[in-house]
Design an enzyme around this catalytic site. Sequence first.
Site, short mmCIF file in Angstrom:
data_model
loop_
_atom_site.label_atom_id
_atom_site.label_comp_id
_atom_site.label_asym_id
_atom_site.label_seq_id
_atom_site.Cartn_x
_atom_site.Cartn_y
_atom_site.Cartn_z
N TYR A 92 -64.69 16.25 -0.05
CA TYR A 92 -63.44 16.99 0.12
C TYR A 92 -63.30 17.48 1.56
CZ TYR A 92 -59.63 20.23 -0.97
OH TYR A 92 -58.43 20.90 -1.00
N LYS A 96 -60.36 16.25 4.21
CA LYS A 96 -59.41 17.19 4.81
C LYS A 96 -59.60 17.30 6.32
CE LYS A 96 -57.20 18.21 1.01
NZ LYS A 96 -55.77 17.95 0.84
#
Length: 187
Positions: A92, A96
Amino acid sequence: MTTVDGPRAAAEKALDRFGAIDLLVNNAGITHVEPLLEASPAHWDEIMAVNLRAPFLLAQALAPQMIAQRYGKIVNVSSLSGVVALDDHGAYCASKGGLNMLTKVMACEWARHNIQANAVCPTVILTPMGEKVWGAPEKGGPMLAKIPAGRFGRPVEVADVVLFLCSPASDMICGEIMMVDGGYAAL
């Protein structure tokens, strides 16, 4: 959003229906919470597909029309974890962080065509995904302690920043990574 064809088909459908697209908000996101040593390649690929590749494909499909009309706004909803590392969020965080850099490249390449690309990086927001990951006091408590504002965010607080970035009030803001984190990254 997990396939190559999905985002392209969505962009084509939007162009067919509306003729012109002025605003693109890339807001889809997923995660699998797992330590790096236990992270599965399938989960890694799925997170990268939705969180990083889909925004790229949507922007790639819609930017030519924005360039032709000499106007557009792209807002990529990223995350605090694209700037600050979090345990058990390797894929994640990487997705991002990549989205933040993709936003800057979009700004470099498309600002000359009057297209502003920016990213919004919220802290924990009390959406169903935020509740699932951070809702238990033993998980959320330590994270909450790192936020000077003393609370998690609400969806409307992110939506308001996105709305601002989609408005004419932000016409000179381009390539920014805007934190919506209650002061977390200031520490």
